[in-house]
Write an enzyme that holds these catalytic residues in place. Structure first.
Site, PDB file in Angstrom:
ATOM      1  N   LYS A  58       7.245 -16.685  10.959  1.00  0.00           N
ATOM      2  CA  LYS A  58       8.561 -17.308  10.794  1.00  0.00           C
ATOM      3  C   LYS A  58       9.070 -17.875  12.113  1.00  0.00           C
ATOM      4  CE  LYS A  58      11.644 -15.399   8.060  1.00  0.00           C
ATOM      5  NZ  LYS A  58      12.728 -14.523   7.526  1.00  0.00           N
ATOM      6  N   GLU A 107       0.484 -11.417  18.098  1.00  0.00           N
ATOM      7  CA  GLU A 107      -0.854 -11.316  17.506  1.00  0.00           C
ATOM      8  C   GLU A 107      -1.230 -12.602  16.782  1.00  0.00           C
ATOM      9  OE1 GLU A 107       1.028  -7.125  17.099  1.00  0.00           O
ATOM     10  OE2 GLU A 107       1.676  -9.212  16.885  1.00  0.00           O
ATOM     11  N   GLY A 123       9.904 -10.105   5.637  1.00  0.00           N
ATOM     12  CA  GLY A 123       8.460 -10.350   5.682  1.00  0.00           C
ATOM     13  C   GLY A 123       7.668  -9.638   4.616  1.00  0.00           C
ATOM     14  N   ARG A 124       7.945  -8.363   4.405  1.00  0.00           N
ATOM     15  CA  ARG A 124       7.164  -7.589   3.429  1.00  0.00           C
ATOM     16  C   ARG A 124       7.539  -7.907   1.985  1.00  0.00           C
ATOM     17  NH1 ARG A 124      10.568  -4.785   6.412  1.00  0.00           N
ATOM     18  NH2 ARG A 124      12.206  -3.473   5.504  1.00  0.00           N
ATOM     19  N   GLU A 172       7.812   0.902   5.882  1.00  0.00           N
ATOM     20  CA  GLU A 172       8.616   0.055   6.761  1.00  0.00           C
ATOM     21  C   GLU A 172      10.037  -0.070   6.228  1.00  0.00           C
ATOM     22  OE1 GLU A 172       7.034  -3.343   9.406  1.00  0.00           O
ATOM     23  OE2 GLU A 172       7.889  -4.382   7.673  1.00  0.00           O
ATOM     24  N   HIS A 198     -14.735  10.518  -4.648  1.00  0.00           N
ATOM     25  CA  HIS A 198     -15.834  10.996  -3.820  1.00  0.00           C
ATOM     26  C   HIS A 198     -15.446  11.065  -2.353  1.00  0.00           C
ATOM     27  CE1 HIS A 198     -18.872  10.765  -7.078  1.00  0.00           C
ATOM     28  NE2 HIS A 198     -18.013   9.852  -7.552  1.00  0.00           N
TER      29      HIS A 198
END
Length: 541
Positions: free
Chosen positions: A200, A206, A259-260, A345, A376
């Site tokens: 945004k 990153e 964002g999420r 979050e 498993h």
């Protein structure tokens, strides 16, 4: 509200000797009474320790927290994100029909639909081949570079909707670890690859670091025409222009979309590219149907509310610190990670809306893996460990592979068997008989029976749906979004900010110079020692 909390605790103590299996013995109609369905999505919560008194008390707790009013405030566009002074309107991104949503005196729906049409036009041209590469070829691959909400949602949904893919192949890069982008770009052709940079602010370190690497990769093959292979999801038009991205390839969204919660809009562009307009809109429609249900259904028959109240019961009343998300659906492999961010979050908060300390536990730890793989790996702990972990199973009636229906039957059998085994367990008498049938000597029967005993009485809920379609996926995601909101309202916290991610990011900026040779005697001994180990220098102590 403290009185209601006390009543819930007392009720749990009074009924703790009654097992979940006992509840089924006492009520042959328990499944019908403790399950709820809307538009093909069924929530079965009969394998929990809740009875009518407990559930009714939880509903009273929600009413005292003014949950119905808070739901309407969110959909109305009130600034319920109080620490940032913002509305919370990811729901507006999927609003249907003649919806009107006012923010600061303006109806935001026309702008949302205009952006969606721009996305559809761009994705349609890319999918059809009308939009050409710098060399006049078709784009074969799309790489989305983002992190957090700009990655987890699109990754999860793209994988979930694999049977509907008929566009360019979509790939995702999020980690600043150079291995991530190296492994992604290795084998792709820069001459037929589009890069979408999703940030945004266009400052996420990153994302921008990975973007620089990707652009250098494009320029090595395309020179000055590399910008023709770029698009962006951002509101920072000045920064995208500096990178040479044409404005018609920049898709922005308002600050009232967290964002999420953002895969429903421009962040979902790679999903749209992968599955096309019809399927993307079906996903929006599924979410919108759940939105309408959340707004209109009474609390006793409201799936997100019920799921949230069950979470409150398990976390705050029973004291279970985690919840396991267990989709028996391989294409939902990234759903646990997606819900981990959505939940932790959002509700990993220690203060209330007023800034006072939260008086009880909030934000349980969310984790999981698809079945049957998890069986498993960690189901041993679920069945016989010392910690009780409420399980949330997801299962479809049908898969997308009719020729392999026998395998889907086996998948369903495993899902149902695991929830039954968690509830029923195996008694010491049954374990002793099993050990005896296996030829265990009389002297060893007690020891082996202890190993073969399952305590049972371990709660689970199951979400069942006809098939993992775009519509069903939209329902499921929206269900969990509203579950998070429900729990946050009851805890009295803000589910829509995330100040907890800031401090580590700030310190990382300060840390980088140390790894490049600078000195800082104010750092603690552990940090300085680790810097020395990772750089091969002498500790600055």
């Amino acid at each position: 509200m403290n009185k209601i909390w006390s009543e819930l605790v007392k009720h749990h103590r009074r009924t703790s000797a009654t097992t979940i299996a006992n509840l089924f013995e006492m009520d042959q109609n328990r499944f019908n009474a403790f399950s709820c369905e809307t538009d093909g999505l069924l929530l079965d919560f009969s394998k929990t320790s809740l009875d009518e008194t407990g559930l009714n008390t939880l509903i009273e707790l929600a009413q005292q927290a003014q949950l119905p009013e808070r739901i309407q405030e969110m959909f109305r566009g009130d600034a319920i994100n109080v620490t940032e002074g913002r509305a919370v309107l990811h729901t507006a991104l999927r609003a249907q029909g003649g919806a009107v949503v006012m923010v600061d005196g303006e109806d935001v729906i026309p702008g949302i639909r205009h952006t969606l049409q721009q996305m559809e036009s761009f994705a349609g041209a890319l999918r059809s081949g009308e939009l050409k590469t710098a060399t006049g070829a078709r784009f074969t691959d799309v790489v989305n570079i983002g992190i957090g909400g700009s990655d987890l949602g699109p990754v999860m949904a793209t994988l979930a909707l694999a049977p509907y893919h008929d566009g360019p192949r979509c790939h995702y890069v999020s980690n600043v670890d150079g291995a991530d982008i190296t492994d992604c770009l290795d084998g792709l052709d820069p001459q037929t690859t589009l890069i979408i940079i999703a940030s945004k602010s266009f400052t996420t370190i990153e994302t921008m670091t990975n973007a620089e690497t990707a652009i250098a990769w494009l320029r090595a093959a395309l020179g000055d025409r590399a910008s023709e292979h770029l698009a962006a999801v951002s509101t920072a038009m000045d920064r995208t222009a500096e990178m040479g991205i044409p404005p018609e390839r920049v898709f922005g969204f308002a600050d009232w979309v967290g964002g999420r919660y953002s895969l429903w809009g421009p962040v979902g562009l790679p999903i749209l590219i992968a599955v096309g307009r019809e399927n993307f809109r079906a996903m929006l429609s599924g979410a919108a149907v759940m939105d309408q249900h959340f707004q209109s259904a009474d609390l006793r028959h409201n799936l997100p509310v019920l799921l949230g109240l069950i979470g409150i019961w398990h976390s705050n009343i029973c004291g279970y610190a985690t919840r396991a998300i267990l989709p028996y659906e391989q294409r939902l492999a990234r759903l646990p990670a997606y819900l981990q961010q959505l939940d932790m979050e959002s509700n990993g908060k220690r203060v209330t809306l007023e800034g006072a300390p939260v008086s009880r536990a909030s934000g349980p730890i969310v984790w999981g893996e698809p079945g049957t793989n998890g069986q498993h790996a960690f189901y041993q702990l679920l069945h016989q460990g010392t910690q009780v972990v409420p399980a949330e199973f997801l299962i479809a009636a049908e898969g997308h592979e009719p020729k392999l229906s026998h395998q889907h039957d086996l998948l369903k059998a495993n899902c149902l068997a695991q929830s039954e085994a968690l509830m029923r367990g195996r008694s010491t008498e049954q374990a002793r008989a099993l050990a005896q049938s296996r030829g265990i000597a009389e002297a060893d029967l007690g020891r082996m029976a202890a190993h073969l005993t399952f305590p049972g009485n371990r709660p689970s809920v199951t979400l069942a749906y006809p098939r993992l379609t775009p519509f069903a996926l939209g329902q499921i995601i929206a269900l969990y979004e509203h579950r998070v909101f429900t729990e946050g309202v009851i805890w009295g916290i803000n589910s829509f900010d995330q100040w907890g991610v800031e401090l580590g990011k700030e310190l990382a900026v300060d840390m980088l110079p140390l790894l490049q040779g600078a000195k800082d005697a104010s750092k603690d001994g552990s940090t300085l020692g680790l810097v020395a180990k990772l750089t091969g220098s002498k500790p600055a102590i």
